[in-house]
Motif scaffolding. Structure first.
Motif, PDB file in Angstrom:
ATOM      1  N   THR A  82       0.852  -1.211   0.000  1.00 52.95           N
ATOM      2  CA  THR A  82       0.000   0.000   0.000  1.00 52.95           C
ATOM      3  C   THR A  82       0.861   1.224   0.000  1.00 52.95           C
ATOM      4  OG1 THR A  82      -0.443  -0.582   2.296  1.00 52.95           O
ATOM      5  CG2 THR A  82      -2.311   0.174   0.980  1.00 52.95           C
ATOM      6  N   GLU A  83       1.832   1.232   0.926  1.00 50.81           N
ATOM      7  CA  GLU A  83       2.682   2.419   1.034  1.00 50.81           C
ATOM      8  C   GLU A  83       3.433   2.674  -0.260  1.00 50.81           C
ATOM      9  OE1 GLU A  83       2.695   4.606   3.363  1.00 50.81           O
ATOM     10  OE2 GLU A  83       1.282   3.475   4.582  1.00 50.81           O
ATOM     11  N   LEU A  84       3.879   1.581  -0.884  1.00 54.41           N
ATOM     12  CA  LEU A  84       4.634   1.740  -2.138  1.00 54.41           C
ATOM     13  C   LEU A  84       3.742   2.279  -3.247  1.00 54.41           C
ATOM     14  CD1 LEU A  84       6.772  -1.474  -1.787  1.00 54.41           C
ATOM     15  CD2 LEU A  84       7.666   0.840  -2.033  1.00 54.41           C
ATOM     16  N   ILE A  85       2.509   1.775  -3.277  1.00 56.99           N
ATOM     17  CA  ILE A  85       1.576   2.259  -4.306  1.00 56.99           C
ATOM     18  C   ILE A  85       1.270   3.728  -4.082  1.00 56.99           C
ATOM     19  CG2 ILE A  85      -0.823   2.092  -5.127  1.00 56.99           C
ATOM     20  CD1 ILE A  85      -0.617  -0.923  -4.745  1.00 56.99           C
ATOM     21  N   LEU A  86       0.973   4.085  -2.826  1.00 51.27           N
ATOM     22  CA  LEU A  86       0.646   5.486  -2.539  1.00 51.27           C
ATOM     23  C   LEU A  86       1.833   6.385  -2.854  1.00 51.27           C
ATOM     24  CD1 LEU A  86      -1.319   4.833   0.748  1.00 51.27           C
ATOM     25  CD2 LEU A  86      -2.248   5.996  -1.251  1.00 51.27           C
ATOM     26  N   CYS A 101       1.024  -2.352  -8.458  1.00 53.50           N
ATOM     27  CA  CYS A 101      -0.388  -2.721  -8.609  1.00 53.50           C
ATOM     28  C   CYS A 101      -0.510  -4.135  -9.151  1.00 53.50           C
ATOM     29  CB  CYS A 101      -1.110  -1.745  -9.539  1.00 53.50           C
ATOM     30  SG  CYS A 101      -1.384  -0.135  -8.791  1.00 53.50           S
ATOM     31  N   ARG A 102       0.353  -4.457 -10.116  1.00 52.81           N
ATOM     32  CA  ARG A 102       0.338  -5.817 -10.663  1.00 52.81           C
ATOM     33  C   ARG A 102       0.680  -6.819  -9.576  1.00 52.81           C
ATOM     34  NH1 ARG A 102       4.537  -6.730 -14.117  1.00 52.81           N
ATOM     35  NH2 ARG A 102       5.186  -4.575 -14.341  1.00 52.81           N
ATOM     36  N   ALA A 103       1.617  -6.433  -8.689  1.00 57.24           N
ATOM     37  CA  ALA A 103       2.031  -7.331  -7.608  1.00 57.24           C
ATOM     38  C   ALA A 103       0.868  -7.632  -6.676  1.00 57.24           C
ATOM     39  CB  ALA A 103       3.199  -6.719  -6.841  1.00 57.24           C
ATOM     40  N   VAL A 104       0.102  -6.602  -6.328  1.00 57.95           N
ATOM     41  CA  VAL A 104      -1.060  -6.822  -5.458  1.00 57.95           C
ATOM     42  C   VAL A 104      -2.081  -7.682  -6.183  1.00 57.95           C
ATOM     43  CG1 VAL A 104      -2.948  -5.759  -4.187  1.00 57.95           C
ATOM     44  CG2 VAL A 104      -0.714  -4.659  -4.231  1.00 57.95           C
ATOM     45  N   ARG A 117     -11.945  -9.664   1.332  1.00 60.00           N
ATOM     46  CA  ARG A 117     -12.643  -8.708   2.211  1.00 60.00           C
ATOM     47  C   ARG A 117     -11.722  -8.291   3.358  1.00 60.00           C
ATOM     48  NH1 ARG A 117     -18.146 -12.056   2.486  1.00 60.00           N
ATOM     49  NH2 ARG A 117     -19.228 -11.144   0.701  1.00 60.00           N
ATOM     50  N   LYS A 118     -11.045  -9.272   3.949  1.00 56.40           N
ATOM     51  CA  LYS A 118     -10.149  -8.979   5.073  1.00 56.40           C
ATOM     52  C   LYS A 118      -8.996  -8.084   4.606  1.00 56.40           C
ATOM     53  CE  LYS A 118      -7.938 -11.636   8.643  1.00 56.40           C
ATOM     54  NZ  LYS A 118      -7.168 -12.866   8.634  1.00 56.40           N
ATOM     55  N   PHE A 119      -8.458  -8.412   3.458  1.00 55.54           N
ATOM     56  CA  PHE A 119      -7.306  -7.704   2.897  1.00 55.54           C
ATOM     57  C   PHE A 119      -7.582  -6.217   2.694  1.00 55.54           C
ATOM     58  CE2 PHE A 119      -3.266  -8.357   0.817  1.00 55.54           C
ATOM     59  CZ  PHE A 119      -3.171  -7.398  -0.168  1.00 55.54           C
ATOM     60  N   PHE A 120      -8.790  -5.926   2.159  1.00 59.79           N
ATOM     61  CA  PHE A 120      -9.121  -4.531   1.875  1.00 59.79           C
ATOM     62  C   PHE A 120      -9.971  -3.891   2.963  1.00 59.79           C
ATOM     63  CE2 PHE A 120      -7.344  -3.858  -2.267  1.00 59.79           C
ATOM     64  CZ  PHE A 120      -7.283  -5.110  -2.850  1.00 59.79           C
ATOM     65  N   GLY A 121     -10.226  -4.653   4.028  1.00 63.44           N
ATOM     66  CA  GLY A 121     -11.031  -4.102   5.115  1.00 63.44           C
ATOM     67  C   GLY A 121     -12.458  -3.848   4.693  1.00 63.44           C
ATOM     68  N   LEU A 122     -13.044  -4.798   3.938  1.00 65.43           N
ATOM     69  CA  LEU A 122     -14.406  -4.601   3.434  1.00 65.43           C
ATOM     70  C   LEU A 122     -15.376  -5.577   4.094  1.00 65.43           C
ATOM     71  CD1 LEU A 122     -13.474  -4.550  -0.334  1.00 65.43           C
ATOM     72  CD2 LEU A 122     -14.081  -2.548   1.020  1.00 65.43           C
ATOM     73  N   GLU A 123     -16.669  -5.207   4.034  1.00 60.39           N
ATOM     74  CA  GLU A 123     -17.691  -6.111   4.556  1.00 60.39           C
ATOM     75  C   GLU A 123     -18.762  -6.308   3.496  1.00 60.39           C
ATOM     76  OE1 GLU A 123     -17.455  -5.356   9.306  1.00 60.39           O
ATOM     77  OE2 GLU A 123     -19.364  -5.170   8.247  1.00 60.39           O
TER      78      GLU A 123
ATOM     79  N   SER B   8      -7.544  -0.369   3.175  1.00 63.00           N
ATOM     80  CA  SER B   8      -8.802   0.377   3.188  1.00 63.00           C
ATOM     81  C   SER B   8      -8.524   1.869   3.014  1.00 63.00           C
ATOM     82  CB  SER B   8      -9.573   0.115   4.476  1.00 63.00           C
ATOM     83  OG  SER B   8      -8.714   0.319   5.573  1.00 63.00           O
ATOM     84  N   TYR B   9      -7.226   2.205   3.173  1.00 56.47           N
ATOM     85  CA  TYR B   9      -6.840   3.602   3.028  1.00 56.47           C
ATOM     86  C   TYR B   9      -6.656   4.006   1.564  1.00 56.47           C
ATOM     87  CZ  TYR B   9      -4.497   7.976   4.221  1.00 56.47           C
ATOM     88  OH  TYR B   9      -4.166   9.294   4.347  1.00 56.47           O
ATOM     89  N   LEU B  10      -6.591   3.005   0.689  1.00 57.87           N
ATOM     90  CA  LEU B  10      -6.336   3.304  -0.722  1.00 57.87           C
ATOM     91  C   LEU B  10      -7.506   4.062  -1.342  1.00 57.87           C
ATOM     92  CD1 LEU B  10      -4.840   0.159  -2.494  1.00 57.87           C
ATOM     93  CD2 LEU B  10      -3.755   2.371  -2.190  1.00 57.87           C
ATOM     94  N   PRO B  11      -7.220   5.162  -2.038  1.00 60.14           N
ATOM     95  CA  PRO B  11      -8.303   5.867  -2.738  1.00 60.14           C
ATOM     96  C   PRO B  11      -8.855   5.018  -3.884  1.00 60.14           C
ATOM     97  CG  PRO B  11      -6.169   6.839  -3.276  1.00 60.14           C
ATOM     98  CD  PRO B  11      -5.910   5.813  -2.219  1.00 60.14           C
ATOM     99  N   GLN B  12     -10.079   5.302  -4.275  1.00 57.64           N
ATOM    100  CA  GLN B  12     -10.785   4.506  -5.282  1.00 57.64           C
ATOM    101  C   GLN B  12      -9.989   4.337  -6.571  1.00 57.64           C
ATOM    102  OE1 GLN B  12     -13.380   2.747  -4.818  1.00 57.64           O
ATOM    103  NE2 GLN B  12     -14.162   2.274  -6.854  1.00 57.64           N
ATOM    104  N   ASP B  13      -9.347   5.414  -7.043  1.00 56.95           N
ATOM    105  CA  ASP B  13      -8.663   5.287  -8.324  1.00 56.95           C
ATOM    106  C   ASP B  13      -7.483   4.325  -8.245  1.00 56.95           C
ATOM    107  OD1 ASP B  13      -6.448   8.197  -8.470  1.00 56.95           O
ATOM    108  OD2 ASP B  13      -7.274   7.136  -6.733  1.00 56.95           O
ATOM    109  N   LEU B  14      -6.809   4.281  -7.102  1.00 56.79           N
ATOM    110  CA  LEU B  14      -5.686   3.341  -6.978  1.00 56.79           C
ATOM    111  C   LEU B  14      -6.199   1.916  -6.797  1.00 56.79           C
ATOM    112  CD1 LEU B  14      -3.016   5.310  -4.924  1.00 56.79           C
ATOM    113  CD2 LEU B  14      -3.134   4.883  -7.383  1.00 56.79           C
ATOM    114  N   LEU B  15      -7.319   1.773  -6.092  1.00 58.41           N
ATOM    115  CA  LEU B  15      -7.925   0.451  -5.969  1.00 58.41           C
ATOM    116  C   LEU B  15      -8.282  -0.064  -7.356  1.00 58.41           C
ATOM    117  CD1 LEU B  15      -9.115  -1.787  -4.204  1.00 58.41           C
ATOM    118  CD2 LEU B  15     -11.270  -0.517  -4.187  1.00 58.41           C
TER     119      LEU B  15
END
Lengths: 148, 393
Positions: A82-86, A101-104, A117-123, B8-15
Motif C-alpha cells: 500500500t505504502e509503495l503504491i501510494l 499494482c500488478r504485484a497486489v 474482504r479482510k485484505f481490503f477491510g471490506l464487509e 482500506s486507506y487506498l483511494p478509489q482510483d488506486l484500488l
C-alpha cells in the motif's frame, strides 16, 4: 519520466529564479515515508541501470527488469505494498505504480472472497440471499481458489 | 519502519488500478465481495479500461481449434499463452458442440462470432462464459436455376461511437454456364446490430461488373474499425485487372477502395495477399510469392489511409519449412505464428530470428491445430445465454 512530482518541483524552482547555489536542495515530500521512498529510489536506479546496460535490446531490458522485480517482491510484504503504491502515485512514477499494482493483483487473484474482504477491510453489504445467488451464478469462477 | 496504512486507506482510483490488472475469472468471483465491487465490475468504463490494459500486455494468447482423433468429441477450442511457450492450453466450454463449429471470427473486445453447421450464428465471450444467438440471419433469396449462391462470408466488428457490435453478411451470387462460373453478380450485403438484434440490407455502392470481391474471411483484416479484403478491379475486356483493397467501415457502414502497395508487376498473379494483420499498431499485409515458397514479405502501411505510405518492412526467410497455400499465418506482437498443414504451430520471432515449434500439452501425433486467432479476454457482456460447463470425464 520517473519521479515526475520531483521534476515538477525543480521546474517550479527554476521558474521562480531561485539560484541553486547549493547542490543539495531539500524537497519536502510530506506524503512519502522514508522506507518506501528508499525502495522506489532503488527501483528507479536499477531500472535506469538495466536500461543503460541493454541500450538497444528492449527485450533484454524487459527480461532483466522482470528478474529484478521477482527478487524485489520476495523482500516486500503484501502489506507494505500500500505504502509503495501510494508513494509511487504521489511521485507520479508510472512504471513503479504499474509494477506494484500488478504485484497486489497477483497476490489476490486466486484468493477467496473472505480473504479479499479482510485484505481490503471490506464487509459484505448484500441483502439476505443475494450473495448466495451470486455465488451460485458464478460458481465456475470459484474453481481452483487457494485455501485461506 | 513507520506506519503501515491498510488497504482500506487506498483511494478509489488506486484500488481500480489494482483491480484492472486482475484476470477475468478473478473479477467475476470478486463480484461477490460487496455491492460496490459488483457495480464497479459491471461499469462500462471499468470494463473498457480492463480490456485496454490486458490488450497492451506483452502476453499474447491464441484461441485455437484443435482436433484429436483419439478423443470424443474430437474437436475442442482452447486458449493458450504464447509466452508460456508450450503447454498452457486450457480447454473452453462452448455454446454448442465443437463438432458443429464451421466458422470462427476474429476476437473483438474479447468477443468472438461463431457459426454453427445449422447456420446458427452466435456471439461468444469465452472468458465470462456468455453467449447470445443472433436471430434470423437472412437466407438467400430464391434465384433462377442458373444462378448459384456462394457460401456467405462474414465480418464481425465494433462501432466505437455507438458502442455496438455489428455483423456483416456478404452473399455472393454468380451465374453459371455449363457448370462454370460465368458472371459474378452484385453481392447482397446484410448487416446485423446487436443493440437492436435485427438485420437490414445495405447497398455496396459498387459497379460489380468491374469489382470482384468475394470477401473471403481467411485473409481479411479488421483494423481501426474497418474491414479489409483483397479485391480485383477488371480494367478491360482482355482480362487485365488491378488488385485493390476493399474496405468496409463499421461505423459509417460504407464500402471503399484502397490501393494495394506497389508490388512491382501487378498483373503477375504469382504474388498473393496471403494474410493481413496488425503490426505495431499499423495495418500490415503478408505477401507471398508463389515462385519463392520459402519466404514472404511484410508490407506495412505506416500511415493508415495514406496509400503512398505502404513500405516493405520485412522479408522473412529463407525458412526451413516451405509455405503452402493452406498454411495459416498470424501476427502476434512481434512473433509470427504459422499453422501448417500438419496442424503444428510454428513460431517465428522477429527479434531472435528463429523458428520454434509450439507444442500443445500432451501433444501426441493424433492432435492437430486447425485454426487459430489472437485472443484477449474481456468482461464485455453479450448475455442472453450462459455456457454450461461440459461434464469432465
Amino acid at each position: 519520466m520517473k519521479f515526475c512530482a520531483v521534476k515538477q518541483y525543480f521546474d517550479d524552482e527554476n521558474n521562480n529564479n531561485i539560484t541553486s547555489g547549493a547542490s543539495t536542495t531539500m524537497i519536502p515530500l510530506p506524503n512519502v515515508e522514508s522506507h518506501p521512498l528508499a525502495i522506489l529510489i532503488t527501483y528507479c536506479k536499477k531500472h535506469l541501470k538495466i536500461k543503460a546496460n541493454n541500450a538497444d535490446n528492449k527485450k533484454e531490458t524487459e527480461k532483466e527488469m522482470e528478474q529484478y522485480e521477482q527478487e524485489l517482491l520476495k523482500k516486500v510484504m503484501p502489506q507494505e505494498l500500500t505504502e509503495l503504491i501510494l508513494a509511487a502515485n504521489y511521485l507520479n512514477f508510472k512504471e513503479a505504480l504499474d509494477f506494484f499494482c500488478r504485484a497486489v493483483a497477483s497476490a489476490i487473484q486466486n484468493k477467496s472472497i473472505e480473504f479479499v474482504r479482510k485484505f481490503f477491510g471490506l464487509e459484505s453489504d448484500f441483502e439476505l440471499g443475494e450473495e448466495e445467488k451470486l455465488r451460485e451464478e458464478f460458481a465456475w469462477s470459484f474453481e481452483g481458489v487457494d485455501e485461506d | 519502519m513507520g506506519r503501515l496504512r491498510s488497504y482500506s486507506y487506498l483511494p478509489q482510483d488506486l484500488l481500480e488500478e489494482i483491480l484492472t490488472r486482475l484476470p477475468v475469472i478473478s473479477i467475476i468471483r470478486f463480484k461477490c465481495v460487496n455491492k460496490s465491487w459488483y457495480n464497479l465490475f459491471e461499469n462500462h468504463t471499468f470494463i473498457a479500461k480492463h480490456h485496454r490494459h490486458h490488450s497492451s500486455q506483452k502476453n499474447p494468447s491464441l484461441l485455437v481449434e484443435v482436433e484429436d482423433s483419439t478423443t470424443t468429441p474430437q474437436r475442442s477450442v482452447m486458449s493458450l499463452h504464447l509466452a508460456d511457450g508450450l503447454d498452457s492450453g486450457v480447454s473452453l466450454d462452448m455454446p454448442f458442440i465443437p463438432e458443429r463449429l464451421v466458422y470462427i471470427s476474429d476476437c473483438i473486445n474479447g468477443i468472438i462470432c461463431l457459426r454453427e453447421l445449422s447456420s446458427r450464428l452466435v456471439l461468444w465471450n469465452p472468458a465470462v462464459r456468455e453467449y447470445t444467438v443472433i436471430s434470423n440471419p437472412p437466407s438467400h433469396v430464391h434465384s433462377p436455376s442458373n444462378v448459384c449462391y456462394d457460401y456467405p462470408t462474414f465480418a464481425f466488428g465494433y462501432d466505437h461511437i455507438s458502442n455496438d457490435y455489428k455483423l456483416v453478411q456478404i452473399g455472393t451470387y454468380s451465374t453459371v454456364l455449363y457448370d462454370l462460373i460465368d458472371q459474378i453478380l452484385h453481392p447482397v450485403v446484410h448487416i446485423y446490430t446487436l443493440s437492436t438484434d435485427s438485420w437490414r440490407q445495405i447497398d455496396t455502392g459498387f459497379d460489380h461488373s468491374i469489382l470482384n470481391f468475394p470477401g473471403e474471411c481467411s485473409n481479411n483484416l479488421y483494423f481501426n474499425g474497418v474491414y479489409h479484403w483483397p479485391g480485383c478491379i477488371i480494367l478491360d475486356k482482355h482480362g487485365r485487372h488491378c488488385e485493390v483493397i476493399v474496405c468496409f467501415d463499421m461505423r459509417d457502414e460504407v464500402f471503399q477502395i484502397m490501393k494495394m502497395p506497389n508490388l512491382g508487376d501487378i498483373s503477375h498473379i504469382e504474388k498473393i495477399w496471403k494474410t493481413a494483420a496488425v503490426l505495431n499498431d499499423c495495418a500490415a499485409l503478408i505477401i507471398y510469392d508463389l515462385k519463392q515458397t520459402k519466404q514472404f514479405d511484410i508490407w506495412v502501411m505506416n500511415e493508415y489511409g495514406v496509400e503512398e505510405s505502404w513500405t516493405k518492412k520485412f522479408v522473412i526467410g529463407p525458412l526451413i519449412v516451405e509455405l503452402t497455400l493452406h498454411d495459416q499465418l498470424l501476427l502476434v506482437d512481434d512473433k509470427l505464428a504459422l499453422i501448417n498443414d500438419k496442424g503444428h504451430i510454428l513460431l517465428y520471432d522477429f527479434g531472435a530470428q528463429e523458428i520454434k515449434h509450439l507444442q500443445l500439452r500432451n501433444l501426441p501425433g493424433s492432435v492437430f491445430v486447425s485454426q487459430a486467432i489472437t485472443y484477449v479476454e474481456s468482461l464485455v457482456s453479450v448475455a442472453r445465454g450462459k455456457v454450461e460447463a461440459k461434464k469432465r470425464g
